[in-house]
Design a protein around this motif. Sequence first.
Motif, PDB file in Angstrom:
ATOM      1  N   VAL A 273       0.632  -1.114  -0.032  1.00 29.97           N
ATOM      2  CA  VAL A 273      -0.095  -0.287   0.494  1.00 29.97           C
ATOM      3  C   VAL A 273       0.966   1.148  -0.213  1.00 29.97           C
ATOM      4  CG1 VAL A 273      -2.048  -1.251   0.832  1.00 29.97           C
ATOM      5  CG2 VAL A 273      -0.178   0.369   2.585  1.00 29.97           C
ATOM      6  N   ILE A 274       0.364   2.637  -0.545  1.00 32.93           N
ATOM      7  CA  ILE A 274       0.652   3.393  -0.561  1.00 32.93           C
ATOM      8  C   ILE A 274      -0.013   4.660   0.075  1.00 32.93           C
ATOM      9  CG2 ILE A 274       1.550   6.038  -1.459  1.00 32.93           C
ATOM     10  CD1 ILE A 274       1.480   4.160  -3.971  1.00 32.93           C
ATOM     11  N   VAL A 275       0.732   5.567   1.886  1.00 32.17           N
ATOM     12  CA  VAL A 275      -0.033   6.046   2.511  1.00 32.17           C
ATOM     13  C   VAL A 275       0.708   7.655   2.341  1.00 32.17           C
ATOM     14  CG1 VAL A 275       0.659   3.728   3.997  1.00 32.17           C
ATOM     15  CG2 VAL A 275       2.184   5.739   4.489  1.00 32.17           C
ATOM     16  N   GLY A 276      -0.021   8.026   3.616  1.00 27.42           N
ATOM     17  CA  GLY A 276       0.298   9.569   3.819  1.00 27.42           C
ATOM     18  C   GLY A 276       1.077   9.852   4.063  1.00 27.42           C
ATOM     19  N   LYS A 277       1.730  11.592   3.687  1.00 27.95           N
ATOM     20  CA  LYS A 277       3.105  11.967   3.807  1.00 27.95           C
ATOM     21  C   LYS A 277       2.267  12.488   4.968  1.00 27.95           C
ATOM     22  CE  LYS A 277       2.264  14.518   0.506  1.00 27.95           C
ATOM     23  NZ  LYS A 277       1.491  15.674  -0.559  1.00 27.95           N
ATOM     24  N   PRO A 278       4.504  12.656   6.099  1.00 28.22           N
ATOM     25  CA  PRO A 278       4.285  12.968   6.952  1.00 28.22           C
ATOM     26  C   PRO A 278       3.264  14.411   7.071  1.00 28.22           C
ATOM     27  CG  PRO A 278       6.166  12.478   5.835  1.00 28.22           C
ATOM     28  CD  PRO A 278       5.119  12.560   5.080  1.00 28.22           C
ATOM     29  N   ALA A 279       3.166  15.566   5.445  1.00 25.57           N
ATOM     30  CA  ALA A 279       2.343  16.924   5.843  1.00 25.57           C
ATOM     31  C   ALA A 279       0.780  16.287   5.662  1.00 25.57           C
ATOM     32  CB  ALA A 279       2.551  17.576   4.749  1.00 25.57           C
ATOM     33  N   THR A 280       0.222  15.300   5.785  1.00 27.80           N
ATOM     34  CA  THR A 280      -1.070  14.284   5.319  1.00 27.80           C
ATOM     35  C   THR A 280      -1.211  13.185   6.154  1.00 27.80           C
ATOM     36  OG1 THR A 280      -1.249  13.900   2.623  1.00 27.80           O
ATOM     37  CG2 THR A 280      -1.870  15.903   3.882  1.00 27.80           C
ATOM     38  N   PRO A 281      -0.603  12.876   6.853  1.00 29.67           N
ATOM     39  CA  PRO A 281      -0.850  11.916   7.701  1.00 29.67           C
ATOM     40  C   PRO A 281      -2.142  10.452   7.425  1.00 29.67           C
ATOM     41  CG  PRO A 281      -0.468  13.042   9.623  1.00 29.67           C
ATOM     42  CD  PRO A 281      -0.215  13.851   8.307  1.00 29.67           C
ATOM     43  N   THR A 282      -1.615   9.169   7.179  1.00 26.70           N
ATOM     44  CA  THR A 282      -2.896   8.884   7.576  1.00 26.70           C
ATOM     45  C   THR A 282      -2.965   8.704   8.846  1.00 26.70           C
ATOM     46  OG1 THR A 282      -2.245   7.434   5.439  1.00 26.70           O
ATOM     47  CG2 THR A 282      -3.583   5.960   7.095  1.00 26.70           C
ATOM     48  N   PRO A 283      -4.571   8.769   9.779  1.00 25.47           N
ATOM     49  CA  PRO A 283      -4.785   7.869  10.639  1.00 25.47           C
ATOM     50  C   PRO A 283      -5.262   6.807  11.592  1.00 25.47           C
ATOM     51  CG  PRO A 283      -6.569   9.118   9.532  1.00 25.47           C
ATOM     52  CD  PRO A 283      -5.707   8.618   8.581  1.00 25.47           C
TER      53      PRO A 283
END
Length: 486
Positions: A273-283
């Motif tokens: 999977v690909i997850v959120g960037k540190p600026a827009t993190p996956t919760p």
Amino acid sequence: MEKQIKKPVLSIGISLMMLLTGILLQLILPAGKAVAHANGNLQTENISAAIQQLLNQDSINLYYPASVKRLYQKENYNPLWITPQADHKHTWEAMLMLDCVLEFGLSHNDYHAAELSYDQLHQIFETPGKVTVEQKAKFEITLTDALITFMNHLHYGKLNPRFPAVKIDDGNLNFNTEQALISAFNEQDFMSAIVGVQPKSKAYAALQNYMHLTKGQYQGDCYEVPEAEVRKVAINMERLRWIDVDDNNLLWVNIPSYTLIWHKPDTDVSFKVIVGKPATPTPTLASNLTHFITAPDWKVPQKIFVKELLPKALADTAYLEKNQFAVYDRQGKDVPISKHSLSIIAKNPSAYYARQSAGCDNSLGLIVFRFNNPFDIYLHDTPQKQLFNKKERAFSHGCIRVEDAYQLAALLLKNDGAGSSVSAVKAAMQNYETRTFHLKRPVPVKITYLTCESKEGQIVTYKDIYNLDKALEMALYNVTEFYSKR
């Protein structure tokens, strides 16, 4: 592509009895003789009155005062530990478990370590006439609070953001700690009943078993494990207590490992999977996947693409991404946006088209998997397949992109008894047809942030991509010094 993983048979034999029995006998039988006491000096009615008085006066500093009061009210203020009976086995076992909290990634300082001394307990039982009733009652109440705190930390975690201590102490949650403590007295194995309130997942049990060896057996064998590794394991045990992971029929995303695993009773299926960037993190969250949609985003009419979007993109190269637009060539390949690529597109716009997503990423691909959550994120396909070849995959705006979304959809339908609909999903994706497929039995989804796991007895660590370990370690251990690896 998904990877089939055969599940190992994992024993959860986390028993403290073998470790503690020798110590227990030494404490109960000091200097080679049984502990003696005068029954008349440990009168239950006197201690009961003192317990009630101390609790009514709120004169003892307790971590879970409401829980302790409810317990003693139900028990008519009768003592659990400082009793006139000759057998105080459970009292010693309780003390010994508090001695071994390090094996659970916890800290002695959180369980009244200064107030609950073995010297005082020996004095209460061996020379009760030298200890006042109030002192006995205070020790009794403090030990109860320590056990309730220990059990709450094992079950909920010490720093659970959803269930802080105040909320747990209200007593309105499904797990009733004081009742679980009382019930443990009626079990054949008191200590196993207490530690049995922990999460039941294999992931948690593997980390707990490692900690049990590290802080128990290995220390006794003078086998040293770096404190940084111990704390790394402890903070991830804490995270697993916050979001207990069931091992059956579960979609489990772990952010730092960039994996989605569908746990089945006999096998696991793994997806990149690909997850959120540190600026827009996956919760992190827990929910249930209820349906998925094919062709979920909007294909922009060519006239709008040429007359409106392109001029705005040429004036501001960030415009398309900020408004969730993605551009494709006629072969359906995603075109990275830059000043150079936009100038090429502008020369021959009929060779390109745009889509706009309805959510956090600028392209949902050909399928999106929906589950209720306050963050409005979801699992979805992506046309940027090349990103799955990278080791570190934190590129999204918070949503989770799945490498083989069609295969996941097919597995969901087959699991739901709707295997005959798999071909319809494939056709809808090929023809870019928007269709919704509902599951009769929603599948649990849990998203965790684990920076380490125990695999075959070895600790595997992952990059702390959102830099969350440091703050949690300091809070869990009540320290300002950071040991864990940066």
